[in-house]
Structures are given as structure tokens and as C-alpha cells.
Design an enzyme around this catalytic site. Sequence first.
Site, PDB file in Angstrom:
ATOM      1  N   LYS A  11       0.876  -1.187   0.000  1.00  0.00           N
ATOM      2  CA  LYS A  11       0.000   0.000   0.000  1.00  0.00           C
ATOM      3  C   LYS A  11       0.904   1.224   0.000  1.00  0.00           C
ATOM      4  CE  LYS A  11      -4.498   0.910   0.414  1.00  0.00           C
ATOM      5  NZ  LYS A  11      -5.617   0.144  -0.133  1.00  0.00           N
ATOM      6  N   GLY A  38     -22.347   4.856   3.413  1.00  0.00           N
ATOM      7  CA  GLY A  38     -21.376   5.308   2.406  1.00  0.00           C
ATOM      8  C   GLY A  38     -21.852   4.982   1.009  1.00  0.00           C
ATOM      9  N   GLY A  95     -20.240   5.980  -1.960  1.00  0.00           N
ATOM     10  CA  GLY A  95     -19.182   6.373  -2.898  1.00  0.00           C
ATOM     11  C   GLY A  95     -19.115   5.387  -4.042  1.00  0.00           C
ATOM     12  N   VAL A 148     -17.956   2.351  -4.321  1.00  0.00           N
ATOM     13  CA  VAL A 148     -18.390   0.988  -4.005  1.00  0.00           C
ATOM     14  C   VAL A 148     -19.842   0.994  -3.511  1.00  0.00           C
ATOM     15  CG1 VAL A 148     -18.008  -1.017  -2.509  1.00  0.00           C
ATOM     16  CG2 VAL A 148     -16.052   0.211  -3.458  1.00  0.00           C
ATOM     17  N   TYR A 187     -22.385   3.052  -3.763  1.00  0.00           N
ATOM     18  CA  TYR A 187     -23.482   3.376  -4.690  1.00  0.00           C
ATOM     19  C   TYR A 187     -23.755   2.203  -5.632  1.00  0.00           C
ATOM     20  CZ  TYR A 187     -26.805   6.496  -6.842  1.00  0.00           C
ATOM     21  OH  TYR A 187     -27.982   7.069  -7.254  1.00  0.00           O
TER      22      TYR A 187
HETATM   23  P1  NAD Z   1     -15.250   6.630  -1.912  1.00  0.00           P
HETATM   24  O1  NAD Z   1     -14.357   7.685  -1.365  1.00  0.00           O
HETATM   25  O2  NAD Z   1     -15.672   6.670  -3.333  1.00  0.00           O
HETATM   26  O3  NAD Z   1     -16.591   6.529  -1.034  1.00  0.00           O
HETATM   27  C1  NAD Z   1     -16.654   6.655   0.350  1.00  0.00           C
HETATM   28  C2  NAD Z   1     -18.006   7.298   0.671  1.00  0.00           C
HETATM   29  O4  NAD Z   1     -18.169   7.279   2.081  1.00  0.00           O
HETATM   30  C3  NAD Z   1     -18.109   8.763   0.223  1.00  0.00           C
HETATM   31  O5  NAD Z   1     -19.335   8.963  -0.471  1.00  0.00           O
HETATM   32  C4  NAD Z   1     -18.061   9.542   1.543  1.00  0.00           C
HETATM   33  O6  NAD Z   1     -18.787  10.749   1.489  1.00  0.00           O
HETATM   34  C5  NAD Z   1     -18.697   8.548   2.485  1.00  0.00           C
HETATM   35  N1  NAD Z   1     -18.381   8.744   3.889  1.00  0.00           N
HETATM   36  C6  NAD Z   1     -17.212   9.159   4.444  1.00  0.00           C
HETATM   37  N2  NAD Z   1     -17.318   9.212   5.782  1.00  0.00           N
HETATM   38  C7  NAD Z   1     -18.575   8.796   6.087  1.00  0.00           C
HETATM   39  C8  NAD Z   1     -19.297   8.617   7.286  1.00  0.00           C
HETATM   40  N3  NAD Z   1     -18.740   8.883   8.467  1.00  0.00           N
HETATM   41  N4  NAD Z   1     -20.579   8.170   7.217  1.00  0.00           N
HETATM   42  C9  NAD Z   1     -21.148   7.901   6.035  1.00  0.00           C
HETATM   43  N5  NAD Z   1     -20.527   8.065   4.846  1.00  0.00           N
HETATM   44  C10 NAD Z   1     -19.265   8.506   4.883  1.00  0.00           C
HETATM   45  O7  NAD Z   1     -14.493   5.241  -1.597  1.00  0.00           O
HETATM   46  P2  NAD Z   1     -14.779   3.811  -2.228  1.00  0.00           P
HETATM   47  O8  NAD Z   1     -13.825   3.560  -3.326  1.00  0.00           O
HETATM   48  O9  NAD Z   1     -16.250   3.658  -2.459  1.00  0.00           O
HETATM   49  O10 NAD Z   1     -14.317   2.871  -1.013  1.00  0.00           O
HETATM   50  C11 NAD Z   1     -15.140   2.734   0.118  1.00  0.00           C
HETATM   51  C12 NAD Z   1     -14.476   1.793   1.103  1.00  0.00           C
HETATM   52  O11 NAD Z   1     -14.233   0.536   0.465  1.00  0.00           O
HETATM   53  C13 NAD Z   1     -13.089   2.261   1.594  1.00  0.00           C
HETATM   54  O12 NAD Z   1     -12.917   1.822   2.924  1.00  0.00           O
HETATM   55  C14 NAD Z   1     -12.122   1.510   0.671  1.00  0.00           C
HETATM   56  O13 NAD Z   1     -10.848   1.360   1.269  1.00  0.00           O
HETATM   57  C15 NAD Z   1     -12.844   0.199   0.524  1.00  0.00           C
HETATM   58  N6  NAD Z   1     -12.500  -0.579  -0.670  1.00  0.00           N
HETATM   59  C16 NAD Z   1     -12.683  -0.046  -1.903  1.00  0.00           C
HETATM   60  C17 NAD Z   1     -12.381  -0.797  -3.036  1.00  0.00           C
HETATM   61  C18 NAD Z   1     -12.611  -0.260  -4.434  1.00  0.00           C
HETATM   62  O14 NAD Z   1     -12.559  -1.042  -5.398  1.00  0.00           O
HETATM   63  N7  NAD Z   1     -12.891   1.029  -4.586  1.00  0.00           N
HETATM   64  C19 NAD Z   1     -11.878  -2.096  -2.894  1.00  0.00           C
HETATM   65  C20 NAD Z   1     -11.720  -2.627  -1.615  1.00  0.00           C
HETATM   66  C21 NAD Z   1     -12.035  -1.852  -0.500  1.00  0.00           C
END
Ligand code: NAD
Length: 349
Positions: free
Chosen positions: A80, A180, A182, A184, A186
Site C-alpha cells: 500500500k 457510504g 461512494g 463501491v 453506490y
Molecule cells: P469513496 O471515497 O468513493 O466513497 C466513500 C463514501 O463514504 C463517500 O461517499 C463519503 O462521502 C462517504 N463517507 C465518508 N465518511 C462517512 C461517514 N462517516 N458516514 C457515512 N458516509 C461517509 O471510496 P470507495 O472507493 O467507495 O471505497 C469505500 C471503502 O471501500 C473504503 O474503505 C475503501 O478502502 C474500501 N474498498 C474499496 C475498493 C474499491 O474497489 N474502490 C476495494 C476494496 C475496498
Amino acid sequence: MQVFQQLGEYDHEKVVFCNDNDSGLRAIISIHDTTLGPALGGVRMLPYPTEEQALDDVLRLSRGMTYKAAIAGVNLGGGKSVVIGDARTRKNPAMLRALGEFIDEMGGEYIAGQDIGTNSHDMAVIRGATRHVACVNESAGGAGDPSRTTAYGVSCGIRAVLKATTGNDSFGGRHIAVQGLGNVGYALARFCHEAGARLTVTDIADAVLGKAAREFNADVVAPDAIYDVECDVFSPNSIGAVINDDTIPRLRCPAVAGGANNILAEPRHGDALTERGIIYGPDFLVNSGGLIRCQEEVLGKATEDFTVYAKVSNIYEQTLHVIGMAEELGVSTAAAADWIAEERIAGAR
Ligand code: NAD
């Protein structure tokens, strides 16, 4: 900062501190374990209040990647990187290229990908300096954002915990609370809605809440109220450590499974969920779909092929296997998942 003490605690192989005054880059790359292959992991950019917090985060996250690859059957190691700074105001192409040069000097031992604060366009900039990068955007010839595949994998993990708690893995009529929305969260909400689930959602960003309410007929609650929602599955998809001493007594659900990394504040919270009779789909297993897709990308294979989704759908069986093993051994699902991952690495050694 007791760096070597921290590296020794969880057996990290290497940490590289990267500084470039011209672009303002201050980054840390962590390689946890390369037994199964080169270490792959995203580039996270956040305004960490202290350097200690940045180091803690990169060590924890790289170790999580080792376990994720091991349990998902992926031949990659755990790595990472974190970039210190606010991505909205401090990120710039020179900084990303400088990071790419540091990654290139590592000769393929670390492969970068996108994470919080970076995106697939940033990965294309990094590729200007190194070929050791995944998730490059499609218009630049890469496989792009893996989030949708991650979300599909999370939906498989949720089906598994539904099966374990109700005997039926169908989303029809089930109530899922999604924290959340975001990349993932959505996409996950869409999978659940299209499969017939009722949704309650929350996010700290208002705009996305209105959209989800309209598109998925979702009920919206304030961020802190999501823990009190009576539902079939609570699905954390935002920040880590949301399952902790404060939230566990509030949960009104028989199962927790989501895409967020490091959902448990501490390992003992896995036991606390078990004591409350709540089944937990271990995060690094449930959210491994994106990594499975990245492996195909690194190997130069198609990433939207049905074979990738078939591999990702194994998360369902593997989650049920972990739940069964935990019951048999009388341990938490988190402990059972750790054990399976550690056994695979020990076997490879
Ligand atoms: P992202 O930044 O696109 O989405 C995160 C969302 O969470 C945002 O909409 C943000 O406004 C919201 N958020 C932040 N704090 C919050 C809170 N206290 N309460 C409610 N909502 C809150 O990130 P992502 O890519 O969707 O990843 C989300 C999680 O999944 C992270 O922990 C990431 O490490 C993990 N993850 C992502 C992937 C991937 O393929 N993107 C893969 C494995 C793990």
C-alpha cells in the site's frame, strides 16, 4: 517513532519513505509480504494530521492486502502507499510522476492502484513514470476503476450472510442498511435494489443521498443514525473502525458485511459481534472483488469478462465456508478468516 518495532510487530518486509521537494511529495510505500507475489495495493492520499498516523495507516492497510490476496486465492502480495496531503488541494501531476519514479525504482516489487484520494486518471499519470501500476483509466488503455467489481463481490458476501442468518440468500424483500454511497457503496446499493432489496442509506455528502432516494427509493438517515436501523444486514462502505465499543450495542441486525477496509476497530470486536449473535462477513474477503480484477489486469487478461465475475462470485462460497468454520471451531468469523489466509501463506513458504 519506533519504526522497526512497528515493522516487527506484524512482520512487514519493507517501508520506503519518499520525499520530493519540487512537487511537494511526501509518501510512504509499505510492503507487508511478497510470499504469494509482488505486492499490490492502492495509493491513498489523505491530510494525515501526523506522520505517525500516516505510517500506522500504510502498515495496517498493506497487511490487510496480504490477507485479502491470500484468502481470495490471488497470487499477489500485500502493499500500500499513502501520500500525505489533501487530495483536493495538494495533488498535482508532478507529485504523481515523482511517486511513479519511486515505484519504478522498486523494480516491480510494488504495484500501485487507486484508493481514497486517487483515481484511475491519476494512475495514468503514474504510468508515465512506471509500468508497475494497475487501475489506469480506460481511455488511456487500462482497466479503469475496479469499484463496480468490488461492489459485486460485496453483494456476494451479503448473500452469504443472508443465507447463514435466514436460510435464504435472496435479496427479495430484505432490508439492507448501506453506510457510504461512494464508488463501491453506490454500485452496491444499485445491485441490492435491482435484486429486490429495500434500502436505508447514509452518507456525509448530501447530493448523493437525494440521488439514491430517487433512484433506489431508499430511505435516508443521518450518518450517526445508521447504526440504529433495524435491518437484515448492516453494510459499511465508507471509513474503517465503524464496528467498535460504541456501535456494537446499538446494532439491530443479525449480520454485518460491507466493502470498507478495516471495519473492526480492533480484532476483539469480531468476538464482540459473535457474542451478540451477529454474523460478520470478514471485510478483506467480502471486498476482494476489486483485487481479483486487478490480478487479471496485471496478468494482461480481460477484466470485464464473465470469467472475472465468476471468480468474484466465489466470495459467496468462501464467506459461507468461513462462517461454517467459525461455528465449528467456536471462534469469530474474523479469526477464522485470518487463519485461512495465514495457512495459505505458510503453505506457500
Ligand atoms: P469513496 O471515497 O468513493 O466513497 C466513500 C463514501 O463514504 C463517500 O461517499 C463519503 O462521502 C462517504 N463517507 C465518508 N465518511 C462517512 C461517514 N462517516 N458516514 C457515512 N458516509 C461517509 O471510496 P470507495 O472507493 O467507495 O471505497 C469505500 C471503502 O471501500 C473504503 O474503505 C475503501 O478502502 C474500501 N474498498 C474499496 C475498493 C474499491 O474497489 N474502490 C476495494 C476494496 C475496498
